[in-house]
Scaffold this motif. Structure first.
Motif, PDB file in Angstrom:
ATOM      1  N   GLY A 196      17.027  -0.037  -9.519  1.00  0.00           N
ATOM      2  CA  GLY A 196      18.104  -0.934  -9.110  1.00  0.00           C
ATOM      3  C   GLY A 196      17.614  -2.190  -8.415  1.00  0.00           C
ATOM      4  N   GLY A 197      16.664  -2.012  -7.484  1.00  0.00           N
ATOM      5  CA  GLY A 197      16.154  -3.170  -6.748  1.00  0.00           C
ATOM      6  C   GLY A 197      15.435  -4.154  -7.638  1.00  0.00           C
ATOM      7  N   GLU A 198      14.676  -3.619  -8.600  1.00  0.00           N
ATOM      8  CA  GLU A 198      13.981  -4.494  -9.548  1.00  0.00           C
ATOM      9  C   GLU A 198      14.983  -5.295 -10.376  1.00  0.00           C
ATOM     10  OE1 GLU A 198      10.290  -2.829 -11.672  1.00  0.00           O
ATOM     11  OE2 GLU A 198      11.400  -1.055 -11.020  1.00  0.00           O
ATOM     12  N   ILE A 199      16.031  -4.625 -10.838  1.00  0.00           N
ATOM     13  CA  ILE A 199      17.056  -5.297 -11.637  1.00  0.00           C
ATOM     14  C   ILE A 199      17.720  -6.399 -10.819  1.00  0.00           C
ATOM     15  CG2 ILE A 199      19.339  -4.986 -12.681  1.00  0.00           C
ATOM     16  CD1 ILE A 199      18.336  -2.172 -13.553  1.00  0.00           C
ATOM     17  N   ALA A 200      18.041  -6.092  -9.569  1.00  0.00           N
ATOM     18  CA  ALA A 200      18.745  -7.057  -8.727  1.00  0.00           C
ATOM     19  C   ALA A 200      17.896  -8.300  -8.462  1.00  0.00           C
ATOM     20  CB  ALA A 200      19.154  -6.394  -7.411  1.00  0.00           C
ATOM     21  N   SER A 201      16.652  -8.103  -8.043  1.00  0.00           N
ATOM     22  CA  SER A 201      15.811  -9.267  -7.726  1.00  0.00           C
ATOM     23  C   SER A 201      15.481 -10.066  -8.983  1.00  0.00           C
ATOM     24  CB  SER A 201      14.535  -8.829  -7.007  1.00  0.00           C
ATOM     25  OG  SER A 201      13.758  -7.952  -7.789  1.00  0.00           O
ATOM     26  N   ALA A 202      15.184  -9.373 -10.081  1.00  0.00           N
ATOM     27  CA  ALA A 202      14.870 -10.072 -11.329  1.00  0.00           C
ATOM     28  C   ALA A 202      16.074 -10.859 -11.842  1.00  0.00           C
ATOM     29  CB  ALA A 202      14.394  -9.088 -12.389  1.00  0.00           C
ATOM     30  N   SER A 203      17.278 -10.280 -11.718  1.00  0.00           N
ATOM     31  CA  SER A 203      18.488 -10.972 -12.166  1.00  0.00           C
ATOM     32  C   SER A 203      18.706 -12.259 -11.374  1.00  0.00           C
ATOM     33  CB  SER A 203      19.708 -10.055 -12.013  1.00  0.00           C
ATOM     34  OG  SER A 203      19.590  -8.903 -12.817  1.00  0.00           O
ATOM     35  N   ALA A 204      18.535 -12.184 -10.060  1.00  0.00           N
ATOM     36  CA  ALA A 204      18.730 -13.370  -9.223  1.00  0.00           C
ATOM     37  C   ALA A 204      17.720 -14.457  -9.570  1.00  0.00           C
ATOM     38  CB  ALA A 204      18.627 -12.987  -7.748  1.00  0.00           C
ATOM     39  N   ILE A 205      16.455 -14.075  -9.714  1.00  0.00           N
ATOM     40  CA  ILE A 205      15.412 -15.055 -10.007  1.00  0.00           C
ATOM     41  C   ILE A 205      15.615 -15.667 -11.389  1.00  0.00           C
ATOM     42  CG2 ILE A 205      12.948 -15.305 -10.482  1.00  0.00           C
ATOM     43  CD1 ILE A 205      13.654 -15.239  -7.488  1.00  0.00           C
ATOM     44  N   ARG A 248       0.797  -1.230   0.000  1.00  0.00           N
ATOM     45  CA  ARG A 248       0.000   0.000   0.000  1.00  0.00           C
ATOM     46  C   ARG A 248       0.828   1.278   0.000  1.00  0.00           C
ATOM     47  NH1 ARG A 248      -5.040  -1.517   0.141  1.00  0.00           N
ATOM     48  NH2 ARG A 248      -5.827  -3.184   1.490  1.00  0.00           N
ATOM     49  N   ARG A 249       2.136   1.169   0.264  1.00  0.00           N
ATOM     50  CA  ARG A 249       2.952   2.377   0.401  1.00  0.00           C
ATOM     51  C   ARG A 249       3.931   2.590  -0.754  1.00  0.00           C
ATOM     52  NH1 ARG A 249       3.533   3.574   6.042  1.00  0.00           N
ATOM     53  NH2 ARG A 249       1.513   3.140   7.042  1.00  0.00           N
ATOM     54  N   ARG A 250       4.288   1.521  -1.444  1.00  0.00           N
ATOM     55  CA  ARG A 250       5.310   1.603  -2.484  1.00  0.00           C
ATOM     56  C   ARG A 250       4.665   1.726  -3.860  1.00  0.00           C
ATOM     57  NH1 ARG A 250      10.204  -0.375  -0.183  1.00  0.00           N
ATOM     58  NH2 ARG A 250      10.094   0.293   2.004  1.00  0.00           N
ATOM     59  N   GLU A 251       5.349   2.443  -4.741  1.00  0.00           N
ATOM     60  CA  GLU A 251       4.836   2.589  -6.109  1.00  0.00           C
ATOM     61  C   GLU A 251       5.280   1.451  -7.008  1.00  0.00           C
ATOM     62  OE1 GLU A 251       5.913   6.388  -7.615  1.00  0.00           O
ATOM     63  OE2 GLU A 251       4.714   7.511  -6.143  1.00  0.00           O
ATOM     64  N   VAL A 252       6.386   0.817  -6.663  1.00  0.00           N
ATOM     65  CA  VAL A 252       6.990  -0.216  -7.509  1.00  0.00           C
ATOM     66  C   VAL A 252       7.211  -1.475  -6.674  1.00  0.00           C
ATOM     67  CG1 VAL A 252       9.064  -0.822  -8.832  1.00  0.00           C
ATOM     68  CG2 VAL A 252       8.123   1.491  -8.974  1.00  0.00           C
ATOM     69  N   ASN A 253       7.024  -2.632  -7.276  1.00  0.00           N
ATOM     70  CA  ASN A 253       7.305  -3.891  -6.601  1.00  0.00           C
ATOM     71  C   ASN A 253       8.713  -4.344  -6.957  1.00  0.00           C
ATOM     72  OD1 ASN A 253       7.289  -6.330  -5.309  1.00  0.00           O
ATOM     73  ND2 ASN A 253       5.407  -7.097  -6.260  1.00  0.00           N
ATOM     74  N   GLN A 254       9.622  -4.287  -5.965  1.00  0.00           N
ATOM     75  CA  GLN A 254      10.996  -4.727  -6.182  1.00  0.00           C
ATOM     76  C   GLN A 254      11.214  -6.166  -5.728  1.00  0.00           C
ATOM     77  OE1 GLN A 254      13.701  -1.770  -4.475  1.00  0.00           O
ATOM     78  NE2 GLN A 254      13.447  -0.490  -6.280  1.00  0.00           N
ATOM     79  N   ASP A 255      10.148  -6.842  -5.305  1.00  0.00           N
ATOM     80  CA  ASP A 255      10.232  -8.268  -4.992  1.00  0.00           C
ATOM     81  C   ASP A 255      10.100  -9.082  -6.274  1.00  0.00           C
ATOM     82  OD1 ASP A 255      10.275  -7.559  -2.330  1.00  0.00           O
ATOM     83  OD2 ASP A 255       8.471  -8.669  -1.770  1.00  0.00           O
ATOM     84  N   ALA A 256      10.621 -10.298  -6.240  1.00  0.00           N
ATOM     85  CA  ALA A 256      10.436 -11.256  -7.331  1.00  0.00           C
ATOM     86  C   ALA A 256      10.333 -12.640  -6.703  1.00  0.00           C
ATOM     87  CB  ALA A 256      11.588 -11.195  -8.327  1.00  0.00           C
ATOM     88  N   VAL A 257       9.668 -13.550  -7.411  1.00  0.00           N
ATOM     89  CA  VAL A 257       9.447 -14.881  -6.852  1.00  0.00           C
ATOM     90  C   VAL A 257       9.552 -15.932  -7.945  1.00  0.00           C
ATOM     91  CG1 VAL A 257       6.929 -14.647  -7.121  1.00  0.00           C
ATOM     92  CG2 VAL A 257       7.846 -16.288  -5.448  1.00  0.00           C
ATOM     93  N   PHE A 258      10.056 -17.104  -7.553  1.00  0.00           N
ATOM     94  CA  PHE A 258      10.094 -18.260  -8.447  1.00  0.00           C
ATOM     95  C   PHE A 258       9.634 -19.474  -7.647  1.00  0.00           C
ATOM     96  CE2 PHE A 258      12.228 -22.007 -10.221  1.00  0.00           C
ATOM     97  CZ  PHE A 258      11.768 -21.934 -11.531  1.00  0.00           C
TER      98      PHE A 258
END
Length: 260
Positions: A57-66, A30-40
């Motif tokens: 940056g956070g989106e790139i990092a989590s997406a790269s790891a997943i 409810r507070r963030r504009e972007v979802n920087q989490d990722a799941v597999f």
């Protein structure tokens, strides 16, 4: 009700078969504009990544790891060696975006996989950062992973109580992450395969809003993984949804003897 469905799979393990069912969901909160989490969440690996860093940056990092961990599943071998190779590739991926990442960029990587190569099957949890793996066994819930955070280090040193930690100003500061310049090795914990076990893998967006007791409550009240995920997500959003929230619930059903 948020849209989530339960998937299932029967897998051969040494000495028999195992029936697994799981559900996964991620939400911006409810507070963030972007979802920087990722799941597999695909057999045999179930993992959550919680990215951090300004801009994208956070989106790139989590997406790269997943993405890189997904490749280990596609290749057919999930082990500490292949996980660490995947994370090393993710570090290079993150570093290849200097315009969007900096020293503050990184991601947690936390999850569980089923190891079937030995005489007996085992679960193995992996953890970098402060996302968590919980295990509900015999109606008791236990946090299997140990947070890599300033607050956890203060608790371990006896300088802070768990209650004081909940509102500590350094509550979001983690001490280990997969980032553009850091090659890090996860902590691993091996667990026996026990029928009836239920795992929860989650980012700290859930644990900021629900206590361990609350997580246990929703697992106990909802036998279906999708229903449990949905109930926890609804409660976390109702309690404030201050961060991105990602939840995986993984159930281990009774195994049956292998056919002759």
């Amino acid at each position: 009700m948020l849209d989530v469905s339960t998937r299932s799979r029967t897998v051969r393990v040494p000495g028999g078969e195992l029936h697994l069912s799981w559900a996964a969901m991620t939400h911006t909160g409810r507070r963030r504009e972007v979802n920087q989490d990722a799941v597999f969440a695909e057999f045999p690996l179930f993992v959550v990544a919680d990215g951090m860093g300004g801009h994208v940056g956070g989106e790139i990092a989590s997406a790269s790891a997943i993405t890189r961990l997904h490749e280990t599943v596609d290749a057919g071998t999930v082990s500490p060696k292949t996980i660490e190779k995947a994370l090393a590739r993710a570090v290079k991926d993150i570093a290849s975006h200097p315009e969007a990442t900096d020293e503050g960029t990184g991601t947690t990587v936390t999850g569980v996989y089923l190891e079937t190569s030995g005489d007996e099957a085992h679960w193995v949890t992996l953890n970098i950062g402060d996302s968590r793996v919980y295990l509900l066994r015999d109606d008791a819930i236990v946090q299997i992973t140990t947070d890599h955070s300033v607050v956890q280090e203060l608790i371990a040193a006896g300088r802070l109580s768990p209650e004081e930690a909940e509102n500590h100003p350094y509550g979001n500061v983690i001490t280990r992450a997969v980032g553009p310049s850091d090659g890090v090795v996860p902590d691993y914990v091996r667990l026996d395969v026990v029928s009836g076990d239920r795992f929860v893998i989650c980012s700290d967006g859930l644990t900021k809003e629900l206590t361990d007791y609350g997580i246990r409550h929703f697992l106990t009240e909802n036998a279906d993984p999708a229903a449990a995920v949905s109930a926890m997500m609804d409660a976390a959003l109702e309690n404030g949804g201050r961060d991105n929230i990602t939840i995986v619930v993984l159930d281990v059903a009774p195994s049956s003897p292998a056919a002759d």
